[in-house]
Design an enzyme around this catalytic site. Structure first.
Site, PDB file in Angstrom:
ATOM      1  N   HIS A 218       0.825  -1.207   0.000  1.00  0.00           N
ATOM      2  CA  HIS A 218       0.000   0.000   0.000  1.00  0.00           C
ATOM      3  C   HIS A 218       0.854   1.250   0.000  1.00  0.00           C
ATOM      4  O   HIS A 218       2.074   1.191   0.178  1.00  0.00           O
ATOM      5  CB  HIS A 218      -0.943   0.009   1.216  1.00  0.00           C
ATOM      6  CG  HIS A 218      -0.248   0.045   2.538  1.00  0.00           C
ATOM      7  ND1 HIS A 218       0.332   1.169   3.058  1.00  0.00           N
ATOM      8  CD2 HIS A 218      -0.066  -0.917   3.466  1.00  0.00           C
ATOM      9  CE1 HIS A 218       0.850   0.911   4.248  1.00  0.00           C
ATOM     10  NE2 HIS A 218       0.637  -0.361   4.508  1.00  0.00           N
ATOM     11  N   CYS A 234       3.849  -5.443   6.337  1.00  0.00           N
ATOM     12  CA  CYS A 234       3.386  -4.985   5.029  1.00  0.00           C
ATOM     13  C   CYS A 234       4.505  -4.278   4.267  1.00  0.00           C
ATOM     14  O   CYS A 234       5.521  -3.899   4.827  1.00  0.00           O
ATOM     15  CB  CYS A 234       2.202  -4.055   5.192  1.00  0.00           C
ATOM     16  SG  CYS A 234       0.686  -4.918   5.636  1.00  0.00           S
TER      17      CYS A 234
END
Length: 261
Positions: A218, A234
């Protein structure tokens, strides 16, 4: 059939219920749960090429027409071993399709990667239960170098810096695939402009902020930390770079991603 080339992986997105392992730094962070952010929307993804080919640079994708699909332990098994549901693996059931990366085909049966724990889980689907398509994109994340490379056939078309997991909450290596793409309601928030959810999970966190510890890719509102070990597992990109993945390259769901050291 798919991937005769070496695959490489990508990771992190956590907007939906169960979408993220945890992508911010050591301090408190907002809850990355779509149930807590009802205005978050699935971002549109392009329709992949409809016909699989034997091209070694092409990966085959299986998409279920509904929100459930039966998974068998082996090809031609008499009864399913389990049923995978959209509710358990995607953030917005009914809006984001159940998607799988095909590993092998034997007649009317497909061996696929499953977006469930443990990482590396596989199963067999009936070809009649899904629609097949293809992509010639593949994502590679190099953890030590803090780089993400996007491959199209045998060409690198994007090579950009990324932030990855800290040592105590590492980004897991392995081959995964993109299972969903979300557009956060607040593009200036911790997940940036877009968030891809992957089929893999944190090896350390069984849950995180109401989610299931899913790994993803992201954007970020802390661009100065891209290029460092910063997240809970992440992979963070600059907003401009993740936007290119979505709007310029149009990666479809099912695109393979590999994380390597």
């Amino acid at each position: 059939m798919p991937h005769a080339r070496p695959l490489r992986l990508l990771a992190c997105a956590a907007l939906g219920a169960g979408l993220v392992a945890g992508c911010s730094g050591p301090g408190p962070e907002p809850t990355p749960n779509i149930e807590a952010q009802p205005t978050a929307t699935p971002a549109p993804t392009p329709t992949p090429t409809p016909t699989p080919t034997p091209d070694p640079w092409v990966s085959v994708i299986a998409t279920a027409p509904g929100d459930t699909v039966d998974v068998y332990a082996e090809a031609a098994a008499a009864a399913p071993a389990r049923t995978v549901t959209a509710e358990e693996v995607v953030s917005l059931p009914g809006q984001i399709p159940l998607t799988f990366l095909v590993l092998e085909q034997q007649g009317d049966w497909l061996q696929v990667s499953l977006p469930v724990r443990p990482n590396g889980s596989t199963g067999w689907l009936k070809a009649a239960d899904v629609t097949l398509s293809t992509t010639d994109y593949m994502v590679e994340v190099r953890l030590t170098e803090h780089r993400l490379l996007l491959h199209k056939v045998d060409q690198v078309v994007l090579d950009v810096p990324v932030g990855v997991g800290r040592s105590e909450v590492p980004t897991p290596g392995g081959v995964y695939y993109i299972k969903e793409l979300l557009q956060p309601p607040n593009p200036g928030g911790v997940y940036g402009a877009y968030a891809y959810g992957l089929s893999g999970y944190s090896p350390v966190l069984q849950s995180f902020a109401g989610g299931q510890g899913v790994i993803g890719i992201h954007g970020t509102n802390e661009p100065e930390l891209v290029g460092t070990d910063v997240s809970h597992g992440c992979i963070r990109m600059l907003d401009s770079d993740v936007t290119r993945l979505v709007t310029e390259f149009g990666l479809p769901l099912g695109t393979p991603v590999q994380i390597i050291e």
